[in-house]
Structures are given as C-alpha cells and as structure tokens.
Motif scaffolding. Structure first.
Motif, PDB file in Angstrom:
ATOM      1  N   ALA A  94      34.023  32.073  42.474  1.00  0.00           N
ATOM      2  CA  ALA A  94      35.148  32.027  41.536  1.00  0.00           C
ATOM      3  C   ALA A  94      36.443  32.172  42.322  1.00  0.00           C
ATOM      4  O   ALA A  94      36.514  32.916  43.302  1.00  0.00           O
ATOM      5  CB  ALA A  94      35.027  33.142  40.513  1.00  0.00           C
ATOM      6  N   ARG A  95      37.466  31.467  41.863  1.00  0.00           N
ATOM      7  CA  ARG A  95      38.779  31.535  42.493  1.00  0.00           C
ATOM      8  C   ARG A  95      39.525  32.783  42.041  1.00  0.00           C
ATOM      9  O   ARG A  95      40.329  33.338  42.763  1.00  0.00           O
ATOM     10  CB  ARG A  95      39.529  30.270  42.078  1.00  0.00           C
ATOM     11  CG  ARG A  95      40.764  29.976  42.803  1.00  0.00           C
ATOM     12  CD  ARG A  95      40.476  29.706  44.282  1.00  0.00           C
ATOM     13  NE  ARG A  95      41.686  29.207  44.898  1.00  0.00           N
ATOM     14  CZ  ARG A  95      42.764  29.948  45.123  1.00  0.00           C
ATOM     15  NH1 ARG A  95      42.777  31.223  44.813  1.00  0.00           N
ATOM     16  NH2 ARG A  95      43.832  29.424  45.661  1.00  0.00           N
ATOM     17  N   PHE A  96      39.254  33.217  40.798  1.00  0.00           N
ATOM     18  CA  PHE A  96      39.856  34.428  40.228  1.00  0.00           C
ATOM     19  C   PHE A  96      38.931  34.917  39.128  1.00  0.00           C
ATOM     20  O   PHE A  96      38.398  34.117  38.359  1.00  0.00           O
ATOM     21  CB  PHE A  96      41.236  34.129  39.630  1.00  0.00           C
ATOM     22  CG  PHE A  96      41.819  35.293  38.863  1.00  0.00           C
ATOM     23  CD1 PHE A  96      42.538  36.285  39.516  1.00  0.00           C
ATOM     24  CD2 PHE A  96      41.615  35.420  37.490  1.00  0.00           C
ATOM     25  CE1 PHE A  96      43.056  37.371  38.820  1.00  0.00           C
ATOM     26  CE2 PHE A  96      42.126  36.502  36.791  1.00  0.00           C
ATOM     27  CZ  PHE A  96      42.851  37.475  37.460  1.00  0.00           C
ATOM     28  N   SER A  97      38.765  36.230  39.062  1.00  0.00           N
ATOM     29  CA  SER A  97      37.910  36.768  38.007  1.00  0.00           C
ATOM     30  C   SER A  97      38.315  38.197  37.703  1.00  0.00           C
ATOM     31  O   SER A  97      38.588  38.974  38.618  1.00  0.00           O
ATOM     32  CB  SER A  97      36.457  36.725  38.473  1.00  0.00           C
ATOM     33  OG  SER A  97      35.623  37.201  37.461  1.00  0.00           O
ATOM     34  N   ARG A  98      38.372  38.544  36.426  1.00  0.00           N
ATOM     35  CA  ARG A  98      38.575  39.949  36.062  1.00  0.00           C
ATOM     36  C   ARG A  98      37.235  40.682  36.167  1.00  0.00           C
ATOM     37  O   ARG A  98      36.184  40.059  36.068  1.00  0.00           O
ATOM     38  CB  ARG A  98      39.147  40.063  34.656  1.00  0.00           C
ATOM     39  CG  ARG A  98      40.560  39.511  34.593  1.00  0.00           C
ATOM     40  CD  ARG A  98      41.300  39.797  33.314  1.00  0.00           C
ATOM     41  NE  ARG A  98      42.505  38.987  33.321  1.00  0.00           N
ATOM     42  CZ  ARG A  98      43.643  39.342  33.917  1.00  0.00           C
ATOM     43  NH1 ARG A  98      43.756  40.514  34.493  1.00  0.00           N
ATOM     44  NH2 ARG A  98      44.685  38.526  33.911  1.00  0.00           N
ATOM     45  N   ARG A 233      28.730  37.750  36.464  1.00  0.00           N
ATOM     46  CA  ARG A 233      29.585  36.586  36.215  1.00  0.00           C
ATOM     47  C   ARG A 233      29.813  36.394  34.712  1.00  0.00           C
ATOM     48  O   ARG A 233      28.864  36.469  33.925  1.00  0.00           O
ATOM     49  CB  ARG A 233      28.922  35.332  36.790  1.00  0.00           C
ATOM     50  CG  ARG A 233      29.702  34.045  36.584  1.00  0.00           C
ATOM     51  CD  ARG A 233      31.050  34.092  37.317  1.00  0.00           C
ATOM     52  NE  ARG A 233      31.602  32.771  37.496  1.00  0.00           N
ATOM     53  CZ  ARG A 233      31.492  32.058  38.607  1.00  0.00           C
ATOM     54  NH1 ARG A 233      30.862  32.534  39.650  1.00  0.00           N
ATOM     55  NH2 ARG A 233      32.027  30.864  38.685  1.00  0.00           N
ATOM     56  N   LEU A 234      31.061  36.129  34.324  1.00  0.00           N
ATOM     57  CA  LEU A 234      31.360  35.775  32.936  1.00  0.00           C
ATOM     58  C   LEU A 234      30.746  34.410  32.648  1.00  0.00           C
ATOM     59  O   LEU A 234      31.071  33.424  33.312  1.00  0.00           O
ATOM     60  CB  LEU A 234      32.874  35.718  32.732  1.00  0.00           C
ATOM     61  CG  LEU A 234      33.343  35.361  31.324  1.00  0.00           C
ATOM     62  CD1 LEU A 234      33.120  36.522  30.362  1.00  0.00           C
ATOM     63  CD2 LEU A 234      34.828  34.984  31.330  1.00  0.00           C
TER      64      LEU A 234
END
Lengths: 247, 247
Positions: A94-98, A233-234
């Motif tokens: 992922a490039r960005f993840s909360r 992972r979402l």
C-alpha cells in the motif's frame, strides 16, 4: 433465481445477500471482481422467485460498469450500480494506509451473535450463514446498558469456515446489528442505500469488522462498516443510510 | 441540456457539477430534496449538449428512487441512483452525533484555492464557482512538502456568496484537491464512484469541510468528504473511489 428463506431477517431477505446476487450478475471474465457497488433498496422482496437483470453500460479495459436490478411481479426491489475490475491481493504493498483495529480480544473470547435471541421476537437468518463474534465491550446493549458510543467491533467469517471471497465481503458489510441499539433505540433499521468499496482480496482467516455511526437524526442514520483481513489490510469499506423509528 | 465549459478541470467537466444535474432530475414536489445519491463515472463527457434521462423506479410516501444517466452521442458518461425525500433543517435535534471539526483557523486566515496555479498545467474550473479556503496546516504539498497525512481541511461556500442548498453540497463534496497530493503522488485523481448522503439542509454561512483517505493502493484511493454547517451540524457525508497513477 430463487431467494432462500433461510436468509430472512424478520421475514425480509438480508440486504447483503441480495447485493451479492446483483454484484455477481455484473462480472465477466475480464472483470471478474466487484470493485465498487452502490445499491438503493426500494422495497423488500419475498423469498422465492425473483429476476436479476444486468445492463452493461460501459466495458473498458480496466473496469466495466453495469446497472442491475432485482425485481419480482410486484416491482423493482433493489437497484445497484456495479463497477467490476480485477481486485489485487491483500499482500500487495500500500502507498498509504491508516492503522487497522487494535485491542480486539481473540475470536474465542468474543461471543457469537445468535440468529435467535431470547430478547428478539424475530429470526436473524444471516447469522446462521455468517459467524459474527462480538467484542464483549460492545455488548452492553444486550443487557439493557447501551454504551452510547454507536460503535460495534468484532470478528467475522463464513459459518462454513471457508475463506471469504470478495462477494462474501458484500454480505459481511451488512451483517452487524444496527448501531441504534447502542444508543437505546430499539427496532430493526432497514437499509435505504448501501455502497461498498472492495479494496483487496482478503487473505485466509478471520476478518476484523467495525461498524460505527456519525449521526442519528431525523429518522436516518449512517453506518460505516470497515473490514480488515488477517494481515491487517483494509479489504472493504461500506457505508449505508438506514431508517429508524423512536419507540 | 448544455454542459458549461467554465466547470472543466483540465478539459473534463467537474464530477460534482454533473452529479448536481443528475440529482436535480430525480426530484419532484413530494420529494424535493436529494437524500442519498450514488454515481458511477464511466467516461468524461465533453462540454456542450448532453442528455439527462431519469427513470423513476419507485415512488413511496417518504422517499422516491430514480435511476438517472447523463449521455451524449458517444454513450453513457455518468449513471446515478438517486433517492429523494424531504430533508430536515440543521437545527432539528440529533439523537446522536460525533463532534464536528475543531481548531480550523478563521476563513480569512485560510488562503483560497485558485483555479489557475503556477504549479498546474491545467485550469481547475470549479474553483471559480466554489470558494474553497485551505487550512494553512494542510498546504505543505504546495511547497513540495506533503504532510503524509492524506487529510485536507478547510472552509467552503459558493463563489457568489449565496447560501448553499442541498444540490450545492453535491458539488462541494467533490471540490477538494486529491489527497494523493498529500503523500507525494502528482496528477489528477479521476472519480470512479461517488456516494453522497445529505443529512440536513445547511444553515446560512461558511461550511467546514474535511477530506481524508484511509487507503491508497493498487491504483485506487478512497476519499471521505464530510461537510458541517455554521451550527456544527454534519450536513453531507461523501465517499469516493478515485484512480491514481504513480509518476
């Protein structure tokens, strides 16, 4: 096709179960996965024979969009727009993840939601097909002590313990109890609109699920339902608008 | 109808502008307000003549649902399901609400987003129609220092300073810059799917807006856009799936 009565909630078919059939009707070999699904629920169908109609609006290289409807002799019950694609695996970077959910007790320490509860006067059929485990911290409402937080957390998987695919996530995204229960409003909360984004094909194992509400007012509430797989992972983001009535 | 070229972004009409026309086509006297709007964007139309088609699927007492499409001679460009109703005023009491945005500097201390910036090679037309003021804390990316937070906050109103109605909120919900800019990914992020829930008719005055992203992966990002009115009431909740490319 036939709607299976074992999926009924108080006599009406489960919304995620209907959505699964609508989404499936929009897939093809080049676009085998649902990516974004937006459904409006007009009136509940009866179990038994219904017709699912799929009209392809555009076929692109990467995505294809289809208008779908589930109807019976009494009219259109659900309409959904479905954009299909190829959805990546959850181990792709992922490039960005909360951050995912934290602090959930293990599944074996979370009680399973029953399809028939002593406090309910109706059967919640999808809970025989879907194994939903509740974080005990979110169960105060069962004992008449709602937390007032309008947030439910837990674990989810198929009852047959098969690993979930992307169509299963559409079912899961509509499987928690209404968050209105957590602020002391009784009664089912029928879905008016439900949109689901499918973000990755889930890894095997239990999924974490959180449903939370931002505003309950004027007879309507939103419910955001996020689902993470066993790697953190979402995999699905769902939002619905549902109706409620004060007793 | 005619699409106005002053709403173009880099040559393509603004998505919220298109959505406004689709939603308007679904309203009637008994159901004068959009309540839930779900759009899939298939391909950008050209400015100029297009056809908006509205097919009523169900008319109930409280809500009415319509399937809408915006097409031209080259095909269907946008399809949207629209459920219309009567939406309440923002001073009606809420049964549950999370707190609104806090800590935003006053609008006069927040710079306005320009429709033509020295760093852009294209015109962002909707910013002549919509006055978007940025919290300076979210503007690092303009100076080549993205915050990495994937969250933008600010104020929004019509450029002509008329108070916003519910259809304006559909435009506002697609008016912030892509949050990919805040993690160092350049380029526009075209909307694939956009769903908007209209929660209350906004009170007069400036609106607060926040756009934030949970996951950027595999070429897709989500953008949640929440809008609060001058009384602090949540008036719109939007979520979109948009595409991006690494440079």
């Amino acid at each position: 096709m036939q709607l299976d009565p074992t999926w009924e909630i108080g006599g009406n078919p489960h919304g995620g179960y209907l959505l699964r059939h609508l989404a499936a009707s929009a897939l093809d070999e080049e676009h085998p996965d649902p990516l974004a699904v937006s459904a409006h629920f007009l009136s509940p169908p009866k179990s038994g024979p219904v017709v699912v109609q799929a009209t392809r609006l555009r076929t692109g290289r990467r995505v294809a969009t289809t208008a779908t409807q589930l109807s019976s002799t009494t009219g259109v019950h659900v309409a959904a727009l479905v954009t299909a694609s190829r959805v990546g695996d959850s181990d792709e970077p992922a490039r960005f993840s909360r951050p995912p959910l934290e602090g959930l007790p293990a599944p074996e320490d979370c009680p399973r939601a029953p399809s028939e509860a002593p406090t309910n006067d109706f059967r919640v059929g999808h809970l025989d097909h879907v194994d939903v485990r509740w974080d005990p911290a979110c169960l105060g409402w069962v004992m008449g002590k709602p937390s007032g937080q309008a947030e439910f957390r837990g674990w989810i998987r198929r009852d047959d313990q098969r690993d979930a695919d992307l169509l299963d996530l559409l079912v899961f995204a509509d499987s928690m109890a209404p968050t209105t229960y957590d602020v002391g409003i009784a009664g089912w909360a029928p879905t008016l609109e439900l949109s689901v984004l499918l973000r990755a094909r889930p890894a095997p194992g239990w999924l974490q699920i959180r449903q939370r509400t931002t505003l309950i007012a004027g007879g309507w509430l939103d419910e955001d339902c996020d689902i993470w797989d066993s790697t953190g992972r979402l995999v699905a983001q769902a939002r619905q608008l549902a109706g409620y009535r004060e007793a």
